[in-house]
Enzyme design. Sequence first.
Site, PDB file in Angstrom:
ATOM      1  N   TYR A  51       0.992  -1.285  -0.021  1.00 35.08           N
ATOM      2  CA  TYR A  51      -0.045  -0.031   0.188  1.00 35.08           C
ATOM      3  C   TYR A  51       1.027   1.114  -0.119  1.00 35.08           C
ATOM      4  O   TYR A  51       1.902   1.327   0.725  1.00 35.08           O
ATOM      5  CB  TYR A  51      -0.975   0.070   1.270  1.00 35.08           C
ATOM      6  CG  TYR A  51      -2.302  -0.452   0.904  1.00 35.08           C
ATOM      7  CD1 TYR A  51      -3.126   0.274  -0.306  1.00 35.08           C
ATOM      8  CD2 TYR A  51      -2.966  -1.539   1.611  1.00 35.08           C
ATOM      9  CE1 TYR A  51      -4.355  -0.205  -0.460  1.00 35.08           C
ATOM     10  CE2 TYR A  51      -4.254  -2.084   1.091  1.00 35.08           C
ATOM     11  CZ  TYR A  51      -4.977  -1.215   0.092  1.00 35.08           C
ATOM     12  OH  TYR A  51      -6.262  -1.729   0.007  1.00 35.08           O
ATOM     13  N   GLU A  53      -0.545   4.798  -0.262  1.00 35.82           N
ATOM     14  CA  GLU A  53      -1.283   5.942  -0.627  1.00 35.82           C
ATOM     15  C   GLU A  53      -0.593   7.237  -0.275  1.00 35.82           C
ATOM     16  O   GLU A  53       0.335   7.531   0.348  1.00 35.82           O
ATOM     17  CB  GLU A  53      -2.445   6.082   0.443  1.00 35.82           C
ATOM     18  CG  GLU A  53      -3.774   5.400   0.138  1.00 35.82           C
ATOM     19  CD  GLU A  53      -3.716   3.923   0.550  1.00 35.82           C
ATOM     20  OE1 GLU A  53      -2.616   3.529   0.975  1.00 35.82           O
ATOM     21  OE2 GLU A  53      -4.911   3.444   0.773  1.00 35.82           O
ATOM     22  N   ASP A 197      -7.660  13.190 -24.673  1.00 31.76           N
ATOM     23  CA  ASP A 197      -7.537  11.616 -24.278  1.00 31.76           C
ATOM     24  C   ASP A 197      -6.964  11.121 -25.400  1.00 31.76           C
ATOM     25  O   ASP A 197      -7.404  10.542 -26.283  1.00 31.76           O
ATOM     26  CB  ASP A 197      -8.864  11.049 -24.093  1.00 31.76           C
ATOM     27  CG  ASP A 197      -8.854   9.631 -23.669  1.00 31.76           C
ATOM     28  OD1 ASP A 197      -7.933   9.117 -23.869  1.00 31.76           O
ATOM     29  OD2 ASP A 197      -9.736   9.347 -23.156  1.00 31.76           O
ATOM     30  N   THR A 223      -4.754   5.737 -21.656  1.00 28.08           N
ATOM     31  CA  THR A 223      -4.335   4.362 -20.797  1.00 28.08           C
ATOM     32  C   THR A 223      -2.842   4.006 -21.340  1.00 28.08           C
ATOM     33  O   THR A 223      -2.359   4.743 -22.110  1.00 28.08           O
ATOM     34  CB  THR A 223      -5.489   3.384 -21.489  1.00 28.08           C
ATOM     35  OG1 THR A 223      -5.470   3.587 -23.130  1.00 28.08           O
ATOM     36  CG2 THR A 223      -6.713   3.523 -21.087  1.00 28.08           C
ATOM     37  N   LYS A 226      -2.665  -0.025 -24.955  1.00 30.02           N
ATOM     38  CA  LYS A 226      -3.014   0.055 -26.037  1.00 30.02           C
ATOM     39  C   LYS A 226      -1.915   0.049 -27.141  1.00 30.02           C
ATOM     40  O   LYS A 226      -1.055  -0.800 -26.847  1.00 30.02           O
ATOM     41  CB  LYS A 226      -4.283   1.008 -26.492  1.00 30.02           C
ATOM     42  CG  LYS A 226      -5.466   1.007 -25.732  1.00 30.02           C
ATOM     43  CD  LYS A 226      -6.502   2.092 -26.082  1.00 30.02           C
ATOM     44  CE  LYS A 226      -7.909   1.852 -25.335  1.00 30.02           C
ATOM     45  NZ  LYS A 226      -8.040   2.255 -24.092  1.00 30.02           N
ATOM     46  N   ARG A 232      -2.096  -3.004 -18.440  1.00 29.47           N
ATOM     47  CA  ARG A 232      -3.375  -2.519 -18.266  1.00 29.47           C
ATOM     48  C   ARG A 232      -3.625  -1.417 -17.113  1.00 29.47           C
ATOM     49  O   ARG A 232      -3.537  -1.692 -16.022  1.00 29.47           O
ATOM     50  CB  ARG A 232      -4.539  -3.498 -17.973  1.00 29.47           C
ATOM     51  CG  ARG A 232      -6.054  -3.098 -17.872  1.00 29.47           C
ATOM     52  CD  ARG A 232      -6.706  -4.540 -18.434  1.00 29.47           C
ATOM     53  NE  ARG A 232      -6.637  -5.014 -19.688  1.00 29.47           N
ATOM     54  CZ  ARG A 232      -7.023  -4.324 -20.748  1.00 29.47           C
ATOM     55  NH1 ARG A 232      -7.769  -3.578 -20.828  1.00 29.47           N
ATOM     56  NH2 ARG A 232      -6.614  -5.150 -21.844  1.00 29.47           N
TER      57      ARG A 232
HETATM   58  N1  DSN Z   1     -12.531  -0.313 -24.621  1.00 30.90           N
HETATM   59  C1  DSN Z   1     -11.785   0.591 -25.263  1.00 30.90           C
HETATM   60  C2  DSN Z   1     -11.634   0.563 -26.663  1.00 30.90           C
HETATM   61  O1  DSN Z   1     -11.885  -0.659 -27.393  1.00 30.90           O
HETATM   62  O2  DSN Z   1     -11.270   1.566 -27.309  1.00 30.90           O
HETATM   63  C3  DSN Z   1     -11.930   2.227 -24.739  1.00 30.90           C
HETATM   64  O3  DSN Z   1     -12.123   2.201 -23.372  1.00 30.90           O
END
Ligand code: DSN
Length: 420
Positions: A51, A53, A197, A223, A226, A232
Site C-alpha cells: 500500500y 497512498e 485523451d 491508458t 493500447k 492495463r
Molecule cells: N474499450 C476501449 C476501446 O476498445 O477503445 C476504450 O475504453
Amino acid sequence: MSAIQDCDPEVAAIIADEERRQVDSLEMIASENYASAAVLEATGSVFTNKYAEGYPGKRYYAGNQHSDRLETLAIERAKALFHVEHANVQPTSGAEANMAAYFAFAAPGDTIMGMELSQGGHLTHGSPVNFSGRLYNFVSYTVDRETEAIDMAAVRRIALDAKPKIIVAGATAYPRAIDFAAFGEVAKACSALLMVDMSHIAGLVAGEQHMSPAPYAGVITSTTHKTLRGPRGAMALCRSEHAEALDKAVFPGTQGGPHLHTIAGKAVAFGEAMTAGFADYARRIVENAAVLAEALSAGGLRLVSGGTDNHLILADCGSKGVSGLKAQNALGGAGIVTNRNTIPWDTRSAYVTSGLRLGTPALTSRGMGPDEMRRVAAWILRVLDDPDGEGVREAVRAEVAEFARAFPVPGITGRAPVVA
Ligand code: DSN
C-alpha cells in the site's frame, strides 16, 4: 511446474487456454496489444503486496522507500517520453484518469465538450449512461457527414456557443489524425481547458507517428495498454501549473492506494517506448493499417472516411450487406478477433451496429508486415462475402491458426517484443 499449476490447476488451465487463444488467433481489436515479457513480469511482481497512498516522499504508510523509487522512475520516464512537465502514473484505468481530470478542472453541472460516442468518442466523453454525462453538462461534436472527419469549423462554432470549461479531444473509433493544434486554438478562443485523451494513439505519439498533444493541451489522459503496449492502466499528464490540482483529483479525489505493481509495468513500458525499436514499431503499425485499408477497400468494403491515418480502420459492413454484429461473429468464428462498432449516423442500434473496428497494433507486435496484412485482408473479405458459410469459416480458421502460430507472441511465445 509453475506455482499456479501446482496450487490452482483450475485457474492455470484457464490461463493456458487464453494463452493458446491469443497465439492461435489474429487479435485485431484496435485497443488491444501484447505486453512484453518484461512488462508482464513487472506487473506480476511483489509490488502487488504494498500500500502506498500518497505520492513519492509523502506517503500515508511506512515501508515505501522502494515504492518511491519506482514511482519516481515511472514519472520521470513518462515526462521524458511525452515531453510534459508533470506526470501522474497512478490512474488505474482510462475512465478513472478522465474522472480525475474532470474532477480537477470542472465542477458538477459545468459544461464540457467531447466527441459523440456513436461517432467515435468514448463513454467517459459525456455519454448519458456514464458518470460523465450524469455529473456534467456535456455538449457533443460529431464528424462531418460528407467527409466523416472532424470538422474543426463546426467544433469551433459549437464551442463558442456552449463556452465549455473543458474541451475533450480524442477518440476510440476515429481513423484519422486529430489536429491538436486546431483544438488548442478553439480552446483558447473560448477560454476552455483543452484535455486530450490520447489513449488509442499514445504509442503513435511516443513513436512520433501522430502529432503530439503536449504543446497544446492543459491536461492529457491516456491508458497505457493500447498502442503503447504497457500494462492495463493509465496516466494523466499536465503542465506544472495544473499539477497540484490533478494530483489531488487522483488521490485522494477519486482513487485510494495506487497499484504499484502496474506502475512497475508502466515504468518498463515507458522505457521500452523510448527505444528506436519502438519508434520503428509505431511506424509499422501505421504502415500496416494503411496496407490493410487499401486491400479491404479494393475488395469492396467501404471504410469510414475512406481509409486511415493511424492504427485503426472503421469498416461499414453495410457495404457487404451485413451488420457489425454479424461480421464480428463470423470473423470470430474464423479466428479473426475484432469488435463491432457504430459508424457515424448509424441506422442500427449500438448493440447490432453497421461497423467493424479493426486495428493493427497487436499483429504488428508479432512482427507481421504489409505482405501479411494483404493475406489477412483476403481472409476477412472471404468471410464477409459469405458470412453464413460454415465451410468458409472453418477453412479460414484452420489457415489462420497455422499462419498465426508462425509469428511469436511477445510475453507468451516470444521473450522480447517483436519490432524488426
Ligand atoms: N474499450 C476501449 C476501446 O476498445 O477503445 C476504450 O475504453
